[in-house]
Design an enzyme around this catalytic site. Structure first.
Site, PDB file in Angstrom:
ATOM      1  N   CYS A 124       0.840  -1.197   0.000  1.00 20.91           N
ATOM      2  CA  CYS A 124       0.000   0.000   0.000  1.00 20.91           C
ATOM      3  C   CYS A 124       0.883   1.258   0.000  1.00 20.91           C
ATOM      4  O   CYS A 124       1.985   1.248  -0.569  1.00 20.91           O
ATOM      5  CB  CYS A 124      -0.977  -0.028   1.173  1.00 20.91           C
ATOM      6  N   ASP A 193      -3.747   1.124   9.973  1.00 21.25           N
ATOM      7  CA  ASP A 193      -4.922   1.981  10.158  1.00 21.25           C
ATOM      8  C   ASP A 193      -5.397   1.915  11.592  1.00 21.25           C
ATOM      9  O   ASP A 193      -6.014   2.848  12.096  1.00 21.25           O
ATOM     10  CB  ASP A 193      -6.055   1.561   9.218  1.00 21.25           C
TER      11      ASP A 193
HETATM   12  O1  RUB Z   1      -3.658   1.000   4.504  1.00 21.89           O
HETATM   13  C1  RUB Z   1      -3.242   2.118   4.315  1.00 21.89           C
HETATM   14  C2  RUB Z   1      -3.979   3.123   3.498  1.00 21.89           C
HETATM   15  O2  RUB Z   1      -5.254   2.672   3.093  1.00 21.89           O
HETATM   16  P1  RUB Z   1      -6.164   3.644   2.181  1.00 21.89           P
HETATM   17  O3  RUB Z   1      -5.383   3.943   0.952  1.00 21.89           O
HETATM   18  O4  RUB Z   1      -7.393   2.821   1.934  1.00 21.89           O
HETATM   19  O5  RUB Z   1      -6.448   4.874   2.999  1.00 21.89           O
HETATM   20  C3  RUB Z   1      -1.968   2.588   4.977  1.00 21.89           C
HETATM   21  O6  RUB Z   1      -1.054   1.535   5.099  1.00 21.89           O
HETATM   22  C4  RUB Z   1      -2.310   3.096   6.391  1.00 21.89           C
HETATM   23  O7  RUB Z   1      -3.406   3.978   6.345  1.00 21.89           O
HETATM   24  C5  RUB Z   1      -1.134   3.819   7.024  1.00 21.89           C
HETATM   25  O8  RUB Z   1      -0.842   4.975   6.280  1.00 21.89           O
HETATM   26  P2  RUB Z   1      -0.060   6.207   6.933  1.00 21.89           P
HETATM   27  O9  RUB Z   1       1.212   5.636   7.493  1.00 21.89           O
HETATM   28  O10 RUB Z   1       0.177   7.159   5.793  1.00 21.89           O
HETATM   29  O11 RUB Z   1      -0.927   6.792   7.988  1.00 21.89           O
END
Ligand code: RUB
Length: 310
Positions: A124, A193
């Site tokens: 991701c 998340d």
């Molecule tokens: O799974 C996702 C994003 O999912 P989506 O694209 O569905 O929002 C990321 O790994 C976490 O949110 C952490 O991100 P961060 O470290 O930037 O908070």
């Protein structure tokens, strides 16, 4: 009201995405919405703020950073509307600054786990996970990153773009090639998340498969997560809701309509049990997942009574 609704829509449609960014955006929207409100009486002002908070919380159900950010701002106090507005601004700015600092700190703490020459797999697009890679690279460690596409929304393309800009070598792979490439990997670094009290990590769908493949190959899995990704309500036994998104993200409506016996499932996140996670790297240190309760208790600072009352 128009801007509030637009911001909510941007989070819902994922124009604004990633748990940290969602949280910062919600905090800044509450601050700006409060500043724009023309309410004369505190009761009316509070009612409108409550509406805004509920609207923002309802946009995406999984990222615990979102309700955590909103709770932070909604603890505002004031004898009148002006005082309340000033306190909201103070709290929102505080949250945003803390959040930005946390991502940087995670980079510093996490980079200690990265060795010169490491191949890192990521999934991701996580700003906290990328912060670790960026810091390791800035320290002169020669790293290369295997990034998954992360279908159906292709967040992997954002990741390779950011890595490219940082000058880090990256390889893009399809999600189903994770096990094939795991033998080449030294370390898996992914974001979160939500983290529950029992140390489970909720992150982009596919995270648990990657953790499983890493476990099979005896490769370490590091989760980069700010403390506000930890779920205080999981202490009360509440489960983190897994968002299920529209089928159109996977297959077009026309194509699906041609098939009479087929339905599409599109969960956006999955749960990785703590057995598959070696370390959770936060801004206050790196901990084994078993210590999640300590983070919630000592660093989030919310009382059980307070949680029960909301
Ligand atoms: O799974 C996702 C994003 O999912 P989506 O694209 O569905 O929002 C990321 O790994 C976490 O949110 C952490 O991100 P961060 O470290 O930037 O908070």
């Amino acid at each position: 009201m128009k801007q509030l609704k637009e911001t909510a829509e941007k989070i819902k449609s994922m124009e604004i995405r990633g748990a940290g960014k969602i949280a910062r955006t919600a905090a800044s929207e509450l601050r700006d919405y409060a500043a724009r409100l023309e309410a004369k009486y505190l009761d009316d002002f509070n009612k409108k703020m409550k509406y805004a908070a509920e609207l923002l919380v309802s946009t995406r159900p999984t990222a615990v950073s979102l309700p955590n950010a909103i709770r932070w701002v909604m603890r505002y106090k004031g004898e009148n509307v002006d005082e309340a507005k000033a306190d909201i601004k103070k709290l929102a700015d505080e949250f945003i600054t803390n959040s930005e600092n946390a991502v940087r700190k995670i980079g510093e703490i996490g980079a200690r786990r990265v060795q010169d020459g490491d191949t890192i797999m990521t999934h991701c697009n996580s700003s906290a996970a990328i912060s670790i890679m960026a810091q390791a690279h800035a320290q002169g460690k020669d790293i290369n990153v295997i990034a998954t596409e992360s279908r159906p929304r292709w967040q992997g393309l954002l990741t390779i773009k950011q890595l490219d800009k940082l000058g880090i070598d990256a390889t893009l792979i399809v999600d189903s090639a994770v096990r094939f490439f795991m033998k080449d990997v030294d370390l898996v670094i992914m974001g979160a998340d939500a983290v529950t009290v029992n140390g489970s990590v909720i992150n982009k769908i596919g995270t648990s498969q990657i953790a499983l493949a890493a476990n099979e190959s005896r490769k370490n899995v590091v989760i980069a997560a700010e403390t506000y990704k930890f779920s205080p309500r999981s202490i009360l036994g509440e489960l983190v809701e897994i968002e299920e998104r529209a089928s159109e993200e996977v297959i077009s409506r026309e194509k699906l309509d041609e098939l009479s016996n087929v339905r599409v499932r599109n969960p956006a996140f999955d749960v990785t049990p703590r057995e598959y996670i070696d370390l959770i790297c936060t801004e206050v240190g790196a901990f084994p997942p078993e210590m999640a309760y300590i983070i919630i208790k000592d660093f989030l600072g919310w009382e059980i009574e307070e949680m029960n009352s909301t």
